[in-house]
Scaffold this motif. Structure first.
Motif, short mmCIF file in Angstrom:
data_model
loop_
_atom_site.label_atom_id
_atom_site.label_comp_id
_atom_site.label_asym_id
_atom_site.label_seq_id
_atom_site.Cartn_x
_atom_site.Cartn_y
_atom_site.Cartn_z
N GLN A 1 0.93 -1.28 -0.05
CA GLN A 1 0.05 -0.16 -0.21
C GLN A 1 0.81 1.31 0.01
OE1 GLN A 1 -2.00 1.09 3.57
NE2 GLN A 1 -3.23 2.54 2.54
N TYR A 2 1.86 1.22 0.86
CA TYR A 2 2.74 2.51 0.65
C TYR A 2 3.19 2.77 -0.35
CZ TYR A 2 3.17 1.99 6.14
OH TYR A 2 2.94 2.10 7.43
N ALA A 3 3.93 1.81 -1.18
CA ALA A 3 4.35 2.16 -2.59
C ALA A 3 3.35 2.54 -3.57
CB ALA A 3 4.96 0.85 -3.06
N GLY A 4 2.18 2.10 -3.46
CA GLY A 4 1.18 2.67 -4.08
C GLY A 4 0.63 3.92 -3.84
N MET A 5 0.67 4.27 -2.70
CA MET A 5 0.15 5.84 -2.18
C MET A 5 1.28 6.77 -2.69
SD MET A 5 -2.63 5.59 -0.75
CE MET A 5 -2.94 6.89 0.35
N ILE A 6 2.54 6.60 -2.45
CA ILE A 6 3.63 7.29 -2.75
C ILE A 6 3.27 7.46 -4.22
CG2 ILE A 6 6.06 7.38 -3.01
CD1 ILE A 6 6.46 5.94 -0.37
#
Length: 325
Positions: A165-170
């Motif tokens: 999720q973190y990578a997608g949000m960034i």
């Protein structure tokens, strides 16, 4: 003759001592439960099963896999904490379960106090993959495709609060996109939706995505680390393509509950490292996309958890990642 008589008892004692040593130093003479915070077929499950087979052969006892996906790994950690602190229950996990989930979910455990890292086995790098139905052939084309379809597209993750999720949000924020987050309880169910074209993209661990990439069931748009992968040397990193903040490279290894005595932790560490160093294990890990890594001590792993935790706390704050977002 008298000299030989004196030597024989000494030799006998030495032989008996050597025979007894493995029993004394053995980790356990009972079956071991290995908890995995992912469904069967997930990134951590792949490592766990390879490792469990070798540990079982080494210690002469069954190693029973217990998959407990959900809550970003929180269910598995609670099961680990609830088990007797006798070393019979261990967990194979990626470090992000300890350093990311508690920042965005009410995990109910303190990753810096309730869990002890024991030994790392390998490292897992994330990749940005997409459905074959996505018309884009590279990252630039993917960004253009998403921008041409505002409010219509989404990205999958293998759980809320994970690096997926973190990578997608960034990626969303840095590229100026509006992809909606859709979490799943692990990589396999998320990938099913991506491969079917229901969700166009996701950031996933290389171990679960590599077979699908090689089989033409997934497109790949970038590697989420500072260096390219040996298995996919022609695929550029996200950093090369203008997204240096998308760098997620986690160790995968064994951990125990904090109440497990230090002497037992040392035995589990030795058993894990012995298994991870077996040529067959190294070959199997490399074949599914993992880079073997047993270089860190238990103390260094604990330090890395603290460093990752602090780094991810900054990500959560900077990108305003909310509970259950």
């Amino acid at each position: 003759m008298k000299k030989q008589t004196r030597i024989l008892p000494q030799l006998l004692l030495a032989i008996l001592s050597m025979m007894a040593t493995p029993v004394v130093m053995a980790w356990t003479d009972k079956p071991v439960k290995m908890i995995v915070p992912a469904p069967p077929g997930g990134t951590m499950d792949v490592v766990a099963r390879i490792l469990a087979e070798q540990i079982s052969a080494d210690i002469g006892q069954p190693v029973i896999i217990d998959n407990k996906p959900g809550a970003g790994g929180g269910i598995a950690v609670h099961a680990l904490m609830a088990a007797p602190a006798d070393g019979q229950t261990i967990m194979v996990t990626a470090s992000n379960v300890l350093t990311e989930i508690p920042l965005v979910m009410k995990a109910g455990f303190d990753p810096l106090k309730d869990v002890k890292p024991v030994a790392s086995v390998t490292r897992s790098t994330m990749v940005l993959v997409g459905s074959p139905s996505v018309p884009a052939q590279d990252l630039k084309g993917l960004i253009a495709y998403v921008k041409a379809n505002p409010g219509k597209l989404s990205f999958a993750s293998y759980s809320t609060g994970t690096s997926s999720q973190y990578a997608g949000m960034i990626f969303n924020q840095k590229a100026g996109l509006d992809l909606q987050h859709v979490p799943f309880p692990g990589s396999p169910p998320a990938l099913v939706q991506v491969m079917a074209g229901q969700i166009p993209v996701m950031f996933d661990g290389i171990a679960t995505s590599l077979p699908q990439i090689k089989g033409g069931k997934l497109k790949i748009f970038g590697v989420a680390s500072k260096t390219r992968l040996a298995q996919l040397p022609d695929v550029p990193t996200m950093a090369e393509q203008g997204f240096p903040d998308i760098d997620f490279n986690n160790w995968v290894g064994t951990v125990v509950a904090s109440g497990v005595p230090a002497a037992m932790v040392d035995k589990i560490n030795a058993a894990t490292l012995k298994a991870a160093s077996a040529p067959k294990v190294k070959e199997r890990l490399a074949a599914v996309g993992f880079e073997p890594d047993t270089s860190l001590t238990a103390g260094q792993l604990a330090q890395s958890v603290k460093a990752e935790y602090d780094r991810n706390a900054a990500i959560v704050k900077t990108f305003n990642i909310k509970l259950n977002q």
